[in-house]
Write a protein that holds these residues in place. Sequence first.
Motif, PDB file in Angstrom:
ATOM      1  N   ASP B 137       0.807  -1.218   0.000  1.00 46.03           N
ATOM      2  CA  ASP B 137       0.000   0.000   0.000  1.00 46.03           C
ATOM      3  C   ASP B 137       0.843   1.272   0.000  1.00 46.03           C
ATOM      4  OD1 ASP B 137       0.877  -0.491   2.449  1.00 46.03           O
ATOM      5  OD2 ASP B 137      -1.086  -0.670   3.420  1.00 46.03           O
ATOM      6  N   ILE B 138       2.020   1.178  -0.556  1.00 46.57           N
ATOM      7  CA  ILE B 138       2.861   2.368  -0.709  1.00 46.57           C
ATOM      8  C   ILE B 138       2.864   2.742  -2.195  1.00 46.57           C
ATOM      9  CG2 ILE B 138       5.181   3.280  -0.413  1.00 46.57           C
ATOM     10  CD1 ILE B 138       5.658   0.948   1.539  1.00 46.57           C
ATOM     11  N   PRO B 139       2.714   4.020  -2.494  1.00 45.22           N
ATOM     12  CA  PRO B 139       2.820   4.409  -3.910  1.00 45.22           C
ATOM     13  C   PRO B 139       4.182   3.990  -4.457  1.00 45.22           C
ATOM     14  CG  PRO B 139       2.012   6.228  -2.588  1.00 45.22           C
ATOM     15  CD  PRO B 139       2.388   5.155  -1.624  1.00 45.22           C
ATOM     16  N   VAL B 140       4.214   3.399  -5.627  1.00 43.83           N
ATOM     17  CA  VAL B 140       5.459   2.805  -6.106  1.00 43.83           C
ATOM     18  C   VAL B 140       6.535   3.853  -6.368  1.00 43.83           C
ATOM     19  CG1 VAL B 140       4.437   0.711  -7.053  1.00 43.83           C
ATOM     20  CG2 VAL B 140       4.580   2.759  -8.466  1.00 43.83           C
ATOM     21  N   GLU B 141       6.120   5.123  -6.609  1.00 43.57           N
ATOM     22  CA  GLU B 141       7.161   6.123  -6.856  1.00 43.57           C
ATOM     23  C   GLU B 141       7.910   6.466  -5.569  1.00 43.57           C
ATOM     24  OE1 GLU B 141       3.968   6.651  -7.023  1.00 43.57           O
ATOM     25  OE2 GLU B 141       3.363   8.668  -6.392  1.00 43.57           O
ATOM     26  N   ASN B 142       7.344   6.073  -4.398  1.00 43.11           N
ATOM     27  CA  ASN B 142       8.028   6.331  -3.135  1.00 43.11           C
ATOM     28  C   ASN B 142       9.066   5.275  -2.782  1.00 43.11           C
ATOM     29  OD1 ASN B 142       6.405   8.460  -2.985  1.00 43.11           O
ATOM     30  ND2 ASN B 142       5.171   7.762  -1.247  1.00 43.11           N
ATOM     31  N   LEU B 143       9.095   4.215  -3.559  1.00 43.96           N
ATOM     32  CA  LEU B 143      10.107   3.194  -3.323  1.00 43.96           C
ATOM     33  C   LEU B 143      11.464   3.777  -3.676  1.00 43.96           C
ATOM     34  CD1 LEU B 143       8.302   0.112  -4.903  1.00 43.96           C
ATOM     35  CD2 LEU B 143       8.677   0.542  -2.476  1.00 43.96           C
ATOM     36  N   GLY B 144      12.493   3.184  -3.082  1.00 43.57           N
ATOM     37  CA  GLY B 144      13.827   3.701  -3.359  1.00 43.57           C
ATOM     38  C   GLY B 144      14.398   4.316  -2.085  1.00 43.57           C
ATOM     39  N   ALA B 153      10.891  -2.920  -3.199  1.00 42.73           N
ATOM     40  CA  ALA B 153      10.000  -4.065  -3.456  1.00 42.73           C
ATOM     41  C   ALA B 153      10.840  -5.136  -4.118  1.00 42.73           C
ATOM     42  CB  ALA B 153       8.858  -3.642  -4.360  1.00 42.73           C
ATOM     43  N   VAL B 154      10.919  -6.308  -3.502  1.00 38.26           N
ATOM     44  CA  VAL B 154      11.793  -7.337  -4.056  1.00 38.26           C
ATOM     45  C   VAL B 154      11.068  -8.665  -4.216  1.00 38.26           C
ATOM     46  CG1 VAL B 154      13.881  -6.312  -3.108  1.00 38.26           C
ATOM     47  CG2 VAL B 154      12.626  -8.007  -1.779  1.00 38.26           C
ATOM     48  N   THR B 212      15.056  -6.871  -7.607  1.00 36.24           N
ATOM     49  CA  THR B 212      14.320  -5.688  -7.186  1.00 36.24           C
ATOM     50  C   THR B 212      13.348  -5.273  -8.282  1.00 36.24           C
ATOM     51  OG1 THR B 212      16.314  -5.013  -6.062  1.00 36.24           O
ATOM     52  CG2 THR B 212      14.597  -3.351  -6.293  1.00 36.24           C
ATOM     53  N   GLU B 213      12.115  -5.016  -7.895  1.00 36.15           N
ATOM     54  CA  GLU B 213      11.132  -4.522  -8.874  1.00 36.15           C
ATOM     55  C   GLU B 213      11.242  -3.012  -8.967  1.00 36.15           C
ATOM     56  OE1 GLU B 213       9.212  -6.111 -10.866  1.00 36.15           O
ATOM     57  OE2 GLU B 213       9.384  -8.138 -10.045  1.00 36.15           O
ATOM     58  N   GLU B 214      11.234  -2.498 -10.205  1.00 38.60           N
ATOM     59  CA  GLU B 214      11.422  -1.051 -10.346  1.00 38.60           C
ATOM     60  C   GLU B 214      10.115  -0.295 -10.533  1.00 38.60           C
ATOM     61  OE1 GLU B 214      13.962   0.573  -9.729  1.00 38.60           O
ATOM     62  OE2 GLU B 214      15.604  -0.873  -9.772  1.00 38.60           O
ATOM     63  N   PHE B 215       9.140  -0.911 -11.135  1.00 43.31           N
ATOM     64  CA  PHE B 215       7.868  -0.228 -11.467  1.00 43.31           C
ATOM     65  C   PHE B 215       8.123   1.098 -12.184  1.00 43.31           C
ATOM     66  CE2 PHE B 215       6.945  -2.558  -7.493  1.00 43.31           C
ATOM     67  CZ  PHE B 215       6.031  -3.456  -7.985  1.00 43.31           C
ATOM     68  N   THR B 221      -0.235   3.467  -5.666  1.00 42.96           N
ATOM     69  CA  THR B 221      -0.122   2.112  -5.138  1.00 42.96           C
ATOM     70  C   THR B 221      -0.570   1.158  -6.226  1.00 42.96           C
ATOM     71  OG1 THR B 221      -2.388   2.050  -4.364  1.00 42.96           O
ATOM     72  CG2 THR B 221      -0.757   2.942  -2.842  1.00 42.96           C
ATOM     73  N   PRO B 222      -0.131  -0.112  -6.146  1.00 45.90           N
ATOM     74  CA  PRO B 222      -0.559  -1.063  -7.184  1.00 45.90           C
ATOM     75  C   PRO B 222      -2.067  -1.095  -7.351  1.00 45.90           C
ATOM     76  CG  PRO B 222       1.192  -2.011  -5.882  1.00 45.90           C
ATOM     77  CD  PRO B 222       0.877  -0.684  -5.257  1.00 45.90           C
ATOM     78  N   THR B 223      -2.805  -0.983  -6.234  1.00 46.18           N
ATOM     79  CA  THR B 223      -4.256  -1.004  -6.347  1.00 46.18           C
ATOM     80  C   THR B 223      -4.732   0.166  -7.201  1.00 46.18           C
ATOM     81  OG1 THR B 223      -4.112  -1.632  -4.035  1.00 46.18           O
ATOM     82  CG2 THR B 223      -6.324  -1.384  -4.960  1.00 46.18           C
ATOM     83  N   GLN B 224      -4.159   1.324  -6.925  1.00 48.94           N
ATOM     84  CA  GLN B 224      -4.564   2.500  -7.710  1.00 48.94           C
ATOM     85  C   GLN B 224      -4.192   2.348  -9.177  1.00 48.94           C
ATOM     86  OE1 GLN B 224      -2.380   5.369  -5.505  1.00 48.94           O
ATOM     87  NE2 GLN B 224      -4.140   5.967  -4.219  1.00 48.94           N
ATOM     88  N   ILE B 225      -2.975   1.820  -9.390  1.00 46.82           N
ATOM     89  CA  ILE B 225      -2.516   1.695 -10.785  1.00 46.82           C
ATOM     90  C   ILE B 225      -3.432   0.761 -11.557  1.00 46.82           C
ATOM     91  CG2 ILE B 225      -0.629   0.974 -12.269  1.00 46.82           C
ATOM     92  CD1 ILE B 225       1.268   1.588  -9.947  1.00 46.82           C
ATOM     93  N   ILE B 226      -3.753  -0.376 -10.876  1.00 44.40           N
ATOM     94  CA  ILE B 226      -4.609  -1.337 -11.579  1.00 44.40           C
ATOM     95  C   ILE B 226      -5.962  -0.714 -11.873  1.00 44.40           C
ATOM     96  CG2 ILE B 226      -5.862  -3.512 -11.317  1.00 44.40           C
ATOM     97  CD1 ILE B 226      -3.418  -4.746 -10.208  1.00 44.40           C
ATOM     98  N   ALA B 227      -6.461   0.048 -10.886  1.00 41.99           N
ATOM     99  CA  ALA B 227      -7.747   0.698 -11.104  1.00 41.99           C
ATOM    100  C   ALA B 227      -7.667   1.633 -12.308  1.00 41.99           C
ATOM    101  CB  ALA B 227      -8.153   1.477  -9.852  1.00 41.99           C
ATOM    102  N   GLN B 228      -6.537   2.373 -12.376  1.00 39.08           N
ATOM    103  CA  GLN B 228      -6.368   3.270 -13.534  1.00 39.08           C
ATOM    104  C   GLN B 228      -6.338   2.483 -14.840  1.00 39.08           C
ATOM    105  OE1 GLN B 228      -2.762   5.379 -12.761  1.00 39.08           O
ATOM    106  NE2 GLN B 228      -3.673   6.483 -11.032  1.00 39.08           N
ATOM    107  N   PHE B 229      -5.607   1.388 -14.770  1.00 33.77           N
ATOM    108  CA  PHE B 229      -5.520   0.552 -15.973  1.00 33.77           C
ATOM    109  C   PHE B 229      -6.889   0.056 -16.402  1.00 33.77           C
ATOM    110  CE2 PHE B 229      -0.800  -0.788 -15.526  1.00 33.77           C
ATOM    111  CZ  PHE B 229      -0.438   0.290 -16.308  1.00 33.77           C
TER     112      PHE B 229
END
Lengths: 333, 635, 160
Positions: B137-144, B153-154, B212-215, B221-229
Amino acid sequence: MPKDEEFLFASGRIKVLESRLLSRNVIERILEAEDLDAALRVLGETDYATDFEELESIYDFEKALERSMKRTLRIIKESVKDHRVVRFFTLKYDYHNLKVVLKSRILGIVPEYLSTLGEVPLEELVKLSKGEGDAGVPAAMKAAFNEAARLYEETRDPQQVDLILDRALYEELNRLVREIGHEFLKDYLAALIDLTNIKTVVRLKYMKADFRTLEKSLLPGGTIDAGFFEDIFQEPVQALIDALSSSRYSEVIKEGLENWVSTGSPAVYEKLADDFLLGILRKGLYKPFGLEPVAGYIGAKENELKILRVLMVGKINGISEDMIRERLRDVYV
Amino acid sequence: MAIVKMKKMYVFGLKKDRDRILDTLQKLGAAEIADLKEEDIDDGEVTRELSELESKLGRLKMAIDFLKPYGKEQNPLVYGRPKISVKRLQELLSREDEISEVVNIISGFDQRIYRLKAEESRIKNQIELLKPWLRLDIPVENLGRAGKVELRAVAVPKKNYKPLVDKLQEKELPLEIIPIGESQDDNLLLAIYHHSAISDVQELFKEFSVTTEEFSGLKGTPTQIIAQFQERLGAIETERQKIQVEISKLRDHLLDLEALYDYWFLEKQKKENLLKMAGTEKVFLMKAWVPEPSVEAVKEAVTSAAGASHVVFEEPSEEDDIPVVLSNPRIVQPFEIVTELYSLPNPREIDPNIFMAPFFFVFFGMMVSDAAYGLVLSLLSGLALWKLKIKGAGRKLVELLFLGGVSTFIWGMIFGSWFGDLIKIKPLWLNPMDNPMAVLYLSFAMGLVQIYVGIILSACKNIKSGNIADAVMDQVLWLVFLTGLVMMIFPGLAGVAKYVALSGAVGLVLTQGRSQKNIVKRLISGVLSLYNVAAYFSDVLSYSRLLALGLATGVIATVINTMARLIGVNILGYIVMTIVMVGGHFFNIAVNALGAFVHGSRLQYIEFFGKFYEGGGRPFDPLRMETKYVDLEDA
Amino acid sequence: MEVTLGQVLALLGAAMAVFLPGVGSAKGVGMVGEAAAGVVAEDPNKFSQTLILQALPGTQGIYGLLTGFVVMQKIGLLGGNLLPLTTYEGFLVFAACLPISVVGLLSAIAQARAAAAGVGIVAKKPEEVAKGITYAAMVETYAVLSLLASILMLFGLRFS
């Protein structure tokens, strides 16, 4: 040996696909096209239409060709029960990737120009190159890779990588063909190896290479054994032409090598050798069903891609019609 | 007069009249323009026009194919093809730019649909990749890297997960892992560690093949992204439907496109014929084939189209490649299809159709041989001929089936078979199941008659080409010999038969070796030639299939009836019984009609044509109004 | 009811006449079907033409059934009162079933190979389908002849 009946479905599909291979006529039209655009318009009427439409730049035409080949391989894979027939043709792409991966490691760069036509996943190959022991790469390829890597460490000669991996590829092809046990593939592979070996001998002669390089470069499994080539290596090319004048390759050798001697370019020999191999494959055209039409078609498709490659490169660089024509292979249908 | 005589026509005229002459000839449809040029002389202008026409046709074809599924055209099989008047066509041609715009629009739609499809499959792939990460539940752009903390995310291969956890506990690194979920092969984790430990962690990750997943390129968050998709997918679908609505608005143009296609198609055919002519700057010479009955009409048409032209007709010479048109009585025409499937007669031989037709008619009926089946066959094909607009070879085939049905009906009455044994009507002659030998003899007799006709035709061919001696020695002697052999079967004639056969045989022995110079060799060849009698014998035996296939029909029909009767015990049974009977008999008709056609044809091809027929004729293909979609009308 | 060896032999003959050509036809039709499916996978318009070719090796099975049926009728099985055949009579019936049984089985498969090759013709030159059909039909001649032999033998037998 696989029975003809196993290939009924695949042969049916292939008989339709054969009729969609580019005819001499279409090739001529592309050749005579005024410019690249006109050539692409002709291609737009063929089976390649969708592949080329997706391209962002025509300089990426290789991608379109790869996509088309990929589709062909997929169709055949899903139509045959015995996967080994397809493997016979896809193995070279995996070995190509293996070379790229190893050389990239040596140069310390990211691998580029990997082929997507191979069957070993690219990530696994990358893993292998990173030295991870559990990479999902077949044992034979792994062994060849390690051997090549070791030899490079010893000699620091990148050419060794090519030699080792080429040899490994052909050893595996020989093994595969023995396993399948079909005369057609045996015959084709033997001719392929012989013609490649002849080319190697002449090339090495011109490069004034030493005897050890020749020994390492000759591929195993042909009908002409290595001893013959080693004996003739010191003699002039004409001796090779004479010695093989009664073999089944006589025409290829006479015309091709004489041209090579006079012009210094192997282009004509390569074209004739390819045409000879296509002639062997063409048996598949006349057999209603069996392994021959399947293998013949894959080979014909590879040949077609070669033709297109020559045409596209020629058109992009504005090479004259006659120059291109000289390098054009025969067509299957 | 079964093969129509052809005349060679030469037209010599002014180049400016060329198009007009071709136009008239195309409307008339009675002249095939022959290639006068030895090789392709490059007529730059015509070639260019042709290639323009071709690309125009290609674009129209693309648009038609694209629009076809949306159009609501009436089935041409039932209603015939749409008719377009010349007036309408002219109107269409005046609006050609407008129509070309429609084609552009359609090709635009085609590309848009294609792009949407590509985007759709790309999004679907990404959704598949993201799904296992739903619980992150973290926005993927905040990873790093965030300050001193690394947030990653690994994915770790399932088999390495347990060892990794164990190792972590043992080593006490400043690293925390939080399980997120799992994909097919991997455990998915969120790894949080202090920046100072980065090299240790990387070492550890390498050891356990942790990736490591880069997205990259994604936000939320993945949930939001999928919803957008998903939303985008919905939008794609809406857009696609919108395009489809747009396209279906264009469907009224389909007929216009088709008419235009046909118009340009005819133009192209005319232009192609231009390439076959010879000529200079100002004048041209054209060579064409015209069937003799149309000679006057063609001459009339050409001279009225261009008075300055000079027309000459000539008899074809020996070497000419003459095209073939057949002209047979209406009743024989359906049988032409049998010959056409084999090979058209070459222009210098006899048209076999009129001789073949009666045999095919009789044989077909005999092999199906059920009166009721014959009625069904004739009724169905008659109905098809009446109601459907079938053209060309298909029409001939249906007509043939109609005639075959008539013959089947007659033979059914002779053999007393009506749906097998369902309706019991006394046979006019006999039931083949009671006395198959009689029918077998009849089959042989009919075969013999056909073989005799074949030999006689062969003799005619020899006589026609002036080889009367050959006709006597190769055909008449054989006829005598065979007749003698046949007569031996009849006890009353045995005495005479011996002499007839003997005289034939002697004649053959003396003449068949005539190509040999040496007298001994000549006699040996003569004697050996008698061995050919085996070939004639096997030819006759081949006609036994007339009985065998006839019997097969009858027995299977009886099997169907017997099975059906076994079921008919109560109301439900009667219903099933009817279904079995109707289905069964239809199946039997279909299988046997196919069998009768195939075997009937075979008897003609091998046993009959083998005696005299060469084939290899080239069909007459005149320049005519041959269109693909619509009928262009003159009025 | 007393069962005689003759009856057993006759029924064995009938069974053989049905199942051997049936097996041949099933295999044959399957073979052509596979090749036809391959063609149709690439070019769905060729369905009707390939279907005709597929039907060709199916006739042997029909001929076999037909022979079996003639046997059943001959020995009174269908009428409900099985004739008390002697052992020799049983052998006669069995012998009569042999031609179509063996030739039916083998010719169906041979015909299927020719028909599958014909499918290749349809793939490339659909207008020449008649030639493919004729080639396959040439094979069928021998099934027809053996059917004729079997049936004539059976018709010729008379049991009291």
